[in-house]
Design a protein around this motif. Structure first.
Motif, mmCIF file in Angstrom:
data_model
loop_
_atom_site.group_PDB
_atom_site.id
_atom_site.type_symbol
_atom_site.label_atom_id
_atom_site.label_comp_id
_atom_site.label_asym_id
_atom_site.label_seq_id
_atom_site.Cartn_x
_atom_site.Cartn_y
_atom_site.Cartn_z
ATOM 1 N N SER A 278 18.918 5.137 8.023
ATOM 2 C CA SER A 278 18.281 3.878 8.451
ATOM 3 C C SER A 278 16.772 4.007 8.367
ATOM 4 N N PHE A 279 16.146 2.961 7.877
ATOM 5 C CA PHE A 279 14.687 2.892 7.936
ATOM 6 C C PHE A 279 14.276 2.736 9.397
ATOM 7 N N THR A 280 13.053 3.052 9.683
ATOM 8 C CA THR A 280 12.521 2.694 10.999
ATOM 9 C C THR A 280 12.268 1.184 10.979
ATOM 10 N N GLU A 281 12.067 0.627 12.158
ATOM 11 C CA GLU A 281 11.830 -0.810 12.262
ATOM 12 C C GLU A 281 10.656 -1.219 11.373
ATOM 13 N N GLN A 282 9.615 -0.419 11.452
ATOM 14 C CA GLN A 282 8.390 -0.678 10.685
ATOM 15 C C GLN A 282 8.696 -0.697 9.176
ATOM 16 N N GLU A 283 9.518 0.247 8.745
ATOM 17 C CA GLU A 283 9.858 0.334 7.336
ATOM 18 C C GLU A 283 10.716 -0.851 6.889
ATOM 19 N N TYR A 284 11.659 -1.234 7.747
ATOM 20 C CA TYR A 284 12.491 -2.395 7.417
ATOM 21 C C TYR A 284 11.632 -3.646 7.274
ATOM 22 N N GLN A 285 10.649 -3.742 8.161
ATOM 23 C CA GLN A 285 9.747 -4.885 8.121
ATOM 24 C C GLN A 285 9.029 -4.942 6.766
ATOM 25 N N PHE A 286 8.569 -3.780 6.345
ATOM 26 C CA PHE A 286 7.858 -3.722 5.071
ATOM 27 C C PHE A 286 8.783 -4.052 3.899
ATOM 28 N N TYR A 287 9.989 -3.495 3.966
ATOM 29 C CA TYR A 287 10.983 -3.751 2.925
ATOM 30 C C TYR A 287 11.231 -5.255 2.796
ATOM 31 N N HIS A 288 11.352 -5.872 3.938
ATOM 32 C CA HIS A 288 11.588 -7.313 3.983
ATOM 33 C C HIS A 288 10.407 -8.084 3.364
ATOM 34 N N ASP A 289 9.211 -7.670 3.741
ATOM 35 C CA ASP A 289 8.008 -8.310 3.187
ATOM 36 C C ASP A 289 7.975 -8.176 1.669
ATOM 37 N N GLU A 323 -1.131 -3.083 -10.228
ATOM 38 C CA GLU A 323 -1.209 -4.540 -10.211
ATOM 39 C C GLU A 323 -2.479 -4.974 -9.477
ATOM 40 N N GLN A 324 -3.138 -5.962 -10.019
ATOM 41 C CA GLN A 324 -4.464 -6.274 -9.473
ATOM 42 C C GLN A 324 -4.487 -7.480 -8.535
ATOM 43 N N SER A 325 -3.348 -7.924 -8.058
ATOM 44 C CA SER A 325 -3.355 -9.135 -7.233
ATOM 45 C C SER A 325 -3.735 -8.831 -5.773
ATOM 46 N N ASN A 326 -4.150 -9.877 -5.077
ATOM 47 C CA ASN A 326 -4.480 -9.735 -3.658
ATOM 48 C C ASN A 326 -3.280 -9.282 -2.859
ATOM 49 N N GLN A 327 -2.163 -9.879 -3.273
ATOM 50 C CA GLN A 327 -0.949 -9.567 -2.540
ATOM 51 C C GLN A 327 -0.611 -8.083 -2.619
ATOM 52 N N SER A 328 -0.778 -7.526 -3.825
ATOM 53 C CA SER A 328 -0.457 -6.110 -3.979
ATOM 54 C C SER A 328 -1.421 -5.251 -3.167
ATOM 55 N N LYS A 329 -2.671 -5.682 -3.132
ATOM 56 C CA LYS A 329 -3.657 -4.935 -2.346
ATOM 57 C C LYS A 329 -3.274 -4.914 -0.870
ATOM 58 N N GLN A 330 -2.795 -6.062 -0.457
ATOM 59 C CA GLN A 330 -2.392 -6.184 0.940
ATOM 60 C C GLN A 330 -1.195 -5.277 1.216
ATOM 61 N N LEU A 331 -0.270 -5.285 0.291
ATOM 62 C CA LEU A 331 0.923 -4.444 0.440
ATOM 63 C C LEU A 331 0.551 -2.965 0.487
ATOM 64 N N VAL A 332 -0.389 -2.608 -0.371
ATOM 65 C CA VAL A 332 -0.827 -1.221 -0.393
ATOM 66 C C VAL A 332 -1.399 -0.819 0.963
#
Lengths: 546, 256
Positions: A278-289, A323-332
């Protein structure tokens, strides 16, 4: 009918010359010894192998000797050796090559193998068969050497290509020949253009996906046996049972395929177990995002990202930063805040419990590096293994693993050809979606010579695509227990190019997890149904033939 | 197979070639001569330098075994199929190829010795299968009598390389060359009278493969003529039936 006749033109002239000039000649013992030697070297009647009389230090297995005999007698030296991984295709090929050498039918041979296996082939041919080979390195002289081992990448490069094409080979051997399935590639055309008498194609996965793959491989050996491209597809792409049987019959004229289940060997068992994580809660949240984000319209890319995140933060990171998008930066940014990967921690725990040598397979290089670091933090010694390593380094890594380290961490490319029987725990840290690749991984340790049962651990993070795919491939269609050849056949019938692509399509085309699940279940059900059908047919066949 | 005991064969072979051979429980310990060192061991540079410097050279001491389990880094394994055996076999074949021998007899009065030409000829029948047989033929060079299995027949007698005392040689009426052609013709006649099922099967297979090939290329214009010729040559190399006569060894034998 025309029979060519060649007489001995030189003997009597030499003898006369020696007699008139009174040269010293052999005494009786020498004369008799020569006669005896010639008798000893005589080619035996067919249906016996000279090699089994002359090589006594290796115990060949019954199916290996039978295969060699079949290729020599029935296939006239043009064959696909397609045993399942670990049954000793190299040995079969060696037997055939040596037999031809002993019979005086092969002198010049070319052996094309993956670069990583060049050394292994050379030493195996030498140790088991006393066949001396030359490894093509910097400036190989193709016309000089009797038996040359090379990688295809070297061979097809100029000036080598032209020189090789100018030679006449008595035997051509190609390992991992499934890579030649596409007749439009340079590799295929190169091999086709080679002048060769006998030809052996080795592959554990002869029919990977498509019907045309079979056609292309068979056509390399016996052009015309399956007709030509157009007539072949017209005839056989209908999927009727009679036609399938006909195709099978034709293919069997050039292919030997031994299966573990058919050999009378005592195979050690495979213990397969799934390790749910199982992922941790935090990891699941990220996976979902990550799942919700619309990074690119490419659905396959998104699938890739999800798979990468199931492997390690590092694997995803290396992709995201491209990837150069804002979204990817945020994800990183989010990614950087995550703790150690749940799966990696589980790995540490498992390796500690096993407390013996293990091989860990991962699909990603970034994961490999991360795992090595993490294991070291926990006092576990490991060595990396990659396809990109130079030959010498691979041999060295294998030796290090054998003598010093507890864990070998391999990426996919390390999967072919290395033999690691001394190890009997294999961890699929992440699973390939191509069933063949899983089989090849397992074949590294579960092969002839393995003394103990092997343990296979499949990691999957619950509630992720990994989990869905594992359930589909490995639980619903019982991949580990079934014969893979059948699965290929079914996929061909379903007009599914490869399971991997099919899964990608399903995931890409679905809007919710629920939809993915339903579609995958449907696929599994169809495969399962057809597989049962197939088994009934083959049982029926067996009954008919017995 | 006629070399039934390789171990004993090796003792005989090395001894006959002037090497000292000692046996122990692990195998054979052989002191090579310079000639045998050069022939069997792979060190041409060493001998090249020695010769250049006009030196004697130090032939190697060779340890061998025919038992794989007793082989080691120091003790080489020799068995049929090994590189050593290949070299030895080549050496043996070359050294006993030509001969002139006299029957070893003990006589007190003038005795004529008659010349026989003997040839051991290997017949190779090759198509999709390969068979070999050795024919040993002897021909009386005075009256043309021919005997089969000459080697066995000769083996019953004693032979020496010089003319025995009180013996004189009868000059052949049939020349060596003609004698040899007679032997060859005799074998070819025998072959002519045999059924050659192997050749028919090969020929059928050859035609069958060519038909497939023709079909393949006929319908496929992308493929060029050169490729077609190549494939045809490949097929022919496998299936074309052929007969090959090779003389293993032979010579002149003078006997009473």
């Amino acid at each position: 009918m025309h029979i060519e006749l060649t007489r001995d033109q030189t003997f009597i002239d030499c003898l006369s010359e020696k007699l008139t000039t009174n040269q010293p000649m052999a005494d009786w013992h020498e004369f008799q010894r020569t006669y005896n030697m010639a008798q000893a070297l005589l080619v035996p009647e067919s249906h016996t192998l000279k090699v089994s009389e002359q090589i006594k230090h290796v115990n060949f297995l019954p199916h290996q000797l039978e295969t060699a005999q079949t290729v020599l007698d029935d296939m006239n030296g043009r064959a696909i050796l397609a045993d399942e991984v670990g049954l000793g295709k190299t040995i079969e090929a060696g037997l055939i090559l040596k037999e031809y050498i002993l019979r005086g039918l092969v002198k010049k041979a070319l052996i094309i193998v993956p670069a990583s296996l060049v050394n292994q082939w050379a030493s195996e041919l030498h140790e088991k068969f006393f066949i001396r080979t030359t490894i093509a390195r910097k400036k190989p002289i193709w016309s000089n050497e009797d038996i040359m081992i090379t990688s295809i990448d070297l061979a097809k490069r100029e000036p080598h290509r032209q020189e090789i094409l100018a030679q006449h080979y008595d035997l051509l051997l190609i390992d991992e020949a499934h890579k030649l399935k596409n007749h439009q590639t340079k590799n295929y055309q190169f091999v086709q253009a080679l002048s060769k008498k006998y030809c052996l194609l080795l592959t554990a996965t002869p029919i990977q996906n498509k019907l045309t793959d079979v056609f292309n491989l068979v056509t390399l050996l016996r052009p015309g046996l399956l007709g030509n491209q157009r007539t072949f597809l017209k005839t056989f792409d209908r999927g009727s049972k009679e036609l399938d049987a006909e195709l099978k019959r034709l293919v069997q004229k050039v292919m030997v395929r031994n299966l573990r289940s058919e050999t009378s060997l005592d195979w050690t068992k495979r213990h397969v177990q799934t390790v749910p994580i199982s992922f941790t809660e935090q990891e699941y949240q990220f996976y979902h995002d990550l799942e919700q984000s619309c990074l690119q319209d490419f659905n396959t890319t998104k699938t890739l990202y999800l798979r990468e995140f199931c492997s390690s933060r590092e694997a995803l990171y290396t992709s995201l930063i491209k990837e150069q998008s804002n979204q990817s930066k945020q994800l990183v940014q989010q990614l950087e805040g995550l703790p150690h990967h749940a799966k990696a921690l589980k790995l540490v725990e498992l390796i500690k419990t096993i407390n013996e040598k293990c091989i860990v397979f991962t699909e990603y290089r970034a994961t490999q590096v991360y795992l090595q670091w993490l294991l070291k933090e926990h006092g576990i010694s490991s060595v990396p293994f990659r396809g990109g390593f130079k030959r010498g380094k691979k041999d060295w890594m294998k030796q290090l693993f054998k003598d010093h380290a507890q864990v070998l961490i391999a990426t996919e490319a390390g999967g072919e050809g290395i033999n690691l029987q001394f190890c009997h725990h294999l961890i699929n840290y992440d699973l390939p979606w191509n069933p063949m690749r899983v089989e090849q991984r397992i074949g590294r340790i579960h092969r002839y010579g393995q003394q103990q049962d092997v343990h296979i651990y499949n990691f999957a993070i619950e509630q992720t695509i990994e989990d869905h795919v594992l359930k589909l491939l490995y639980q619903k269609i019982h991949l580990f227990e079934r014969i893979i050849g059948q699965l290929d056949h079914i996929l061909a019938k379903l007009d599914v190019d490869s399971i991997e692509d099919e899964i990608n399509t399903i995931i890409g085309g679905s809007r919710s997890i629920g939809e993915i699940k339903i579609k995958m279940n449907n696929l599994a059900a169809v495969i399962d149904y057809m597989q049962q059908d197939q088994e009934e047919i083959s049982e029926h066949d067996n009954r008919e033939s017995s | 197979m006629t070399i039934e005991n390789l171990h004993d064969f090796l003792i005989e072979y090395f001894t006959a070639n002037h090497c000292t051979v000692a046996e122990d429980e692990d195998g054979l310990n052989i002191q090579l001569t310079a000639e045998m060192d050069e022939r069997l061991l792979n060190r041409p540079f060493y001998w090249q330098y020695v010769k250049k410097l006009n030196q004697q050279g130090q032939p190697m001491h060779l340890k061998v075994t025919t038992d794989y389990l007793k082989a080691s880094r120091e003790r080489s394994y020799i068995y049929f199929g090994t590189e050593y055996f290949r070299k030895i076999s080549e050496d043996v074949l070359a050294k006993g190829k030509y001969t002139k021998l006299y029957q070893n007899i003990n006589v007190q009065q003038q005795t004529p010795l008659y010349p026989w030409l003997v040839a051991n000829i290997k017949i190779t029948l090759q198509g999709k299968t390969k068979q070999e047989v050795i024919k040993s033929i002897g021909l009386n060079l005075i009256n043309g009598t021919m005997v089969d299995k000459a080697q066995q027949w000769l083996a019953d007698e004693q032979w020496q390389t010089t003319i025995p005392d009180y013996c004189y040689l009868i000059t052949p009426l049939i020349s060596f060359k003609h004698g040899f052609l007679r032997i060859e013709q005799y074998l070819l006649d025998q072959l002519q009278n045999q059924q050659h099922e192997w050749a028919e099967l090969s020929y059928q297979a050859l035609e069958e493969e060519c038909r497939l090939l023709d079909y393949f290329f006929e319908h496929d214009s992308e493929q060029d003529q050169e490729q077609y010729e190549k494939e045809r040559a490949n097929i022919k190399a496998i299936y074309q039936p052929s007969i090959l006569l090779t003389v293993i060894n032979g010579g002149v034998f003078y006997l009473r």
